[in-house]
Design a protein around this motif. Sequence first.
Motif, short mmCIF file in Angstrom:
data_model
loop_
_atom_site.label_atom_id
_atom_site.label_comp_id
_atom_site.label_asym_id
_atom_site.label_seq_id
_atom_site.Cartn_x
_atom_site.Cartn_y
_atom_site.Cartn_z
N ALA A 1 0.91 -1.13 0.02
CA ALA A 1 0.14 0.01 -0.17
C ALA A 1 0.82 1.39 0.10
CB ALA A 1 -0.96 -0.06 1.23
N THR B 1 2.56 1.63 -3.31
CA THR B 1 1.58 1.79 -4.68
C THR B 1 1.19 3.56 -4.11
OG1 THR B 1 0.61 -0.14 -4.31
CG2 THR B 1 -0.83 1.66 -5.17
N GLY C 1 -9.10 5.10 -0.66
CA GLY C 1 -9.33 3.77 -1.54
C GLY C 1 -8.16 2.93 -1.09
N LEU C 2 -6.88 3.30 -1.04
CA LEU C 2 -5.87 2.38 -0.64
C LEU C 2 -5.84 1.90 0.79
CD1 LEU C 2 -2.79 4.13 -2.13
CD2 LEU C 2 -3.59 2.32 -3.03
N THR D 1 -8.88 -0.73 0.89
CA THR D 1 -8.30 -1.72 0.32
C THR D 1 -7.48 -2.63 1.35
OG1 THR D 1 -8.38 -0.89 -1.94
CG2 THR D 1 -7.09 -2.67 -1.85
N LEU D 2 -6.46 -2.06 1.97
CA LEU D 2 -5.69 -2.64 2.74
C LEU D 2 -6.42 -3.13 3.95
CD1 LEU D 2 -2.87 -3.22 3.99
CD2 LEU D 2 -3.02 -0.90 5.08
N PHE E 1 -9.42 -4.27 3.72
CA PHE E 1 -10.24 -5.35 3.05
C PHE E 1 -9.22 -6.75 3.01
CE2 PHE E 1 -11.30 -7.93 -0.68
CZ PHE E 1 -12.47 -8.36 -0.29
N LEU E 2 -7.98 -6.38 2.62
CA LEU E 2 -7.07 -7.56 2.57
C LEU E 2 -6.77 -8.21 3.68
CD1 LEU E 2 -4.73 -5.91 -0.39
CD2 LEU E 2 -6.82 -7.87 -0.62
#
Length: 471
Positions: free
Chosen positions: A384, A387, A401-402, A405-406, A408-409
Amino acid sequence: MNTPGSDHELEALRARVAALEADTARPPVRRHRLRSFFAALLIVLGCVLAPLGIVAAWTSDVVGDTDRYVDTVAPLASDPDVQAAVANRVTGAVMEHIDLKDLLEGVAPEQRPLLEKALGRLGDSLEGAVRSFVHDKTQEVVASDAFETVWTDANRAIHTSVVRALTGSDEGAVEIKDDTVTIDLAPVIERVKTRLVDSGLTVAEKIPEVHTDFTVLKSEDIGKVKTGFRLLQIMGLWLPVIAILLAAGGVLLSAHKRRSLIAAALGFAAAALVLAIGLTVFRTVYLNALPETVSQPAAGSVYDAMVRLLRTTIRMVVVLGVVLAVAAWLSGPGRSATVVRQLWHSGIAATRTTADRVGFRTGPVGPFITRHRAWITWILVAAAVVTYILWSYPTGWVVLGLALTLLFLLAVTEFLADPEPTADADPGRPPAGPGGPGGPGGPGGSGGPDPVDPGERAGPVDPGDPAAGKT
C-alpha cells in the motif's frame, strides 16, 4: 506465620528498595523531558514546513512544467467566463485597428449592399453595428473546437516565455523595455484573426498585423520573483521530504511514539487546512485588486484552474494525516481502540464460523497464512505504501481507497487463517472449573490476571505512587 521481627525487616527492605528506585528515577525523568522537548520541536518544524513543501511541489510540477501547466489551463477554453472575456478582448483589439471609412471604400460598390445588410440597418450607428458583428462572430469562434487549439498554443507560448524570464535561462520571446517584461501576442491574434475569417467574418481580412505587448512583471521585481521562483523549483522535491523527515525524527525521538505519531499526522492535516484557508482568502484579495478592465469571473476561473492541483494535494495531505492518525490510534492500548479491535475480530470470527458451518474449507491456505501471518501483514502494508509513493499525483480519494483496500485485504487474511483453538474445541483439555487448569483460578483461566509484558513493568517505580513498594 510471620513474626514481628520479620515484618519489621520486610518493611525496612521495602523502604530501602523504594529509596533506591527514587534515586535512579530522577535522571531519566530529566532526560525524558529533554527528549520530549526536542521531539515536539522537530514535529512542530515539520508541520510548519508542510504548507511550504506543498506549495514548492506545486510550483515545480505545475508552474515550472510547461506540459503540466498546459494540461491545467486547457479546460479553460470551454469555460463560459473565459470565453466571454476572450471575446471582449479580441473584439476590442480588432476594433482598435479597423478604420470603417477605409474598409467601406475598399469594398466594391456592388458588395456594399451585402455588407450593409450583414451589419444591419442601424443608421449612423455603424461602429456599434460593426462591433456587435465582430463580437458575435468572435463569440462563435471561441465557443468552437478551433478555439481550444488557439488557446492551448497561446498558453504554451506564454508559459514558456514567462518561465524563461523567471529562471533567466533564455529570454526567447520575452522583451524587457521601459522597466517592464512584455510578451508579444501577435501570433495569438493572427491565429484568432484567421479563424474569424474562416468563420465568415471577411471584414477581418482588412485588419493589419497587430502587435500587442502583454505585461508580465515590472523589472524592479524581477530579481525577487526570479530568486523566489528558482528557490521553489529547487526545493520542490526536497522541502516536502525535509518536512516529513523532521516529523519522523520527532516521532522516533519521543518516548511516546504512538501519541507523537498521532500528533504529527494531525498537525500535517491542520497545516494543510490552514493553507487551504489561505488560498481562499488570497483569492478574494487577488480578485479585488484587479483593475476594472479585467473580467473578475474569468480571472477567478483562471485562478481556480491554476490552484486546482494545489487544492487536490491539500485534500490528499488532510486525508492521509487523518488515516495515519486513526491507524495509530487503533493500534494503541486505549480502551476505545481495544473495543474497536475486539469488534473487528469478533465480526470476522463470526463470519468464519458461519462459513465453516456451511462447509467452507481453506485447505493448505489456512495453515500457510497462520504460519506467515505477520509477514503477510507487513507485505500488504508495504504494498500500500509503495503504491501510494509510485502513484502520480495521488488524491484524497486515492489515499482513502488504498486504506480501505488494505483493510479489506487484512480482513481476508484474518478470515482465511485457521482460528485459534479454544477450550471448547480441544477435547483433551480438562473442563473449566474453579480450580482446574481451564478454570478461572487455574493457569490459562479467565479469572486470573492477564499476563503483563515484562517490558511494560520494567523501569523505576514512581515514588509518588501510593502503591509503590506494596505487595
